[in-house]
Design a protein around this motif. Structure first.
Motif: not given
Length: 397
Positions: A95-106
């Motif tokens: 997932e990519l946040s509006e502020d550029g943060t990336r979250k990975y479900l692994v």
């Protein structure tokens, strides 16, 4: 509770060997790698050289296919392929946040899942790494704390999070390039994801030694920060065996409040924790301890709390990271008002301590501090259940 009491968690750490299959090379220490190569038939006179070659292919170049390891003979590559695999955790969603943060479900072995967060900043990028599936600490303000501990991650599953993030960022050097030819997008690691790192010490240590190895990912120890809720007997060991920077989830200035927010305080209270921090071998003005302090409206955010905090940490080279509470479904707290956070920060700053207010990142994708919780383990609790476990009555939210 004395320091001699057992502190390890009785949870399964999945073995390095895949079920009924070849051994995974990712996560083996240099010594373990040499032993594995010897057991697979590598001549003793060659094993050190072969281990060094493999190490560079894996951690400096990011290569996952033995056939691409062109300075090894075809026969030796075939031997490696028969005996070993190069396996990382599987990225389920990104997932990519509006502020550029990336979250990975692994997804890791056994079908369990953890979350990993990459936070881009000006001139640097920080990866927030998980060390356990779930958490045993049940901190009442933390979403991860509402998920039961399932197991520890292996060293391979921990360093694998760093490697898959580098994959996604395109950070590995291209063929013919050296590691210095690519911009360092992942420049920092914080062990602040799911779990208590010091309850999985050996695997965290081995993974971070791989991250720091100069012939591989090559991150400075001062670019790695381990965050603990206060596992006192393991604090000195962190400096001695890892050497990274230390952060402490502090969050309260009295034992009564901290017992509710961070229940490990009932085992090692504020006084015991601060004594261990004063003796932390790496403490200096250049390597200060970070005190993490989540701002909870009406709970721990008064001027009196700020003054008491300053008094408590006197004599410890430190900075105070003020964290606006990141709300999550069913949370029993609310974020302190901005003026209240600023007033708190001013008191700390005027006492001579850096008191940055952490800018919430990735809130729109539930990637902010305290919000991580793997999707498959997300057994929803009601607000009343969470408040009851936190011991706060009706709560403030």
């Amino acid at each position: 509770m004395t320091a001699s009491a057992p502190i390890t968690q009785d949870v399964l750490t999945f073995p390095r060997k895949l079920p009924d299959g070849p051994a995974n090379l990712i996560g083996l220490t240099r010594e373990q790698l040499r032993e594995a190569l010897l057991a697979a038939g590598t001549p003793e006179k060659q094993v050190k050289m072969r281990a060094n070659q493999l190490w560079q292919w894996l951690y400096q170049k990011g290569v996952r296919d033995f056939e691409e390891m062109t300075n090894l003979s075809k026969d030796y590559r075939a031997t490696l392929a028969e005996n070993f695999v190069i396996a990382l955790p599987e990225v389920v969603t990104r997932e990519l946040s509006e502020d550029g943060t990336r979250k990975y479900l692994v997804r890791i072995a056994g079908g369990h899942e953890v979350e990993v967060v990459y936070i881009p900043e000006e001139g640097r990028g920080t990866l927030c790494v998980s060390s356990q599936v779930g958490c045993t600490l049940t901190c009442s303000f933390c979403h991860t704390g509402t998920q039961k501990l399932v197991r520890n991650l292996t060293a391979g599953e921990i360093i694998g999070q760093v490697m898959l993030a580098r994959d996604d960022l395109g950070e590995w050097p291209e063929p013919g390039q050296g590691p210095e030819d690519k911009p360092r997008l992942l420049s920092n690691i914080v062990l602040m994801g799911m779990g208590e790192p010091l309850y999985n010490f050996e695997n965290v240590r081995d993974a971070m030694k791989i991250a720091m190895d100069p012939e591989g990912i090559c991150l400075s120890r001062r670019r790695i920060t381990l965050s603990t809720s206060g596992v006192v007997p393991e604090i000195a060991r962190t400096a001695q065996e890892i050497g990274c920077l230390l952060a402490v989830s502090f969050h309260a200035t009295t034992d009564d409040v901290r017992d509710k927010l961070v229940p490990i305080n009932k085992r090692w209270n504020i006084e015991e924790l601060l004594e261990a921090l004063k003796e932390y071998p790496k403490v200096s003005n250049s390597e200060r301890i970070t005190f993490e302090y989540v701002m909870l409206k009406g709970v721990n955010d008064s001027d009196e709390d700020a003054r008491r905090l300053v008094s408590l940490i006197k004599g410890i080279p430190a900075k105070i990271n003020l964290i606006p509470f990141n709300e999550w479904p069913g949370a029993p707290y609310t974020r302190s008002d901005w003026k209240r956070i600023k007033a708190f920060a001013d008191i700390v700053h005027d006492a001579g301590y850096a008191s940055p207010i952490r800018k919430p990142r990735g809130e729109d994708i539930m990637a902010a501090c305290g919000q991580l919780k793997s999707a498959t383990e997300r057994a929803r609790k009601s607000r009343k259940q969470i408040e009851a476990e936190a011991g706060i009555g009706n709560g403030s939210a």
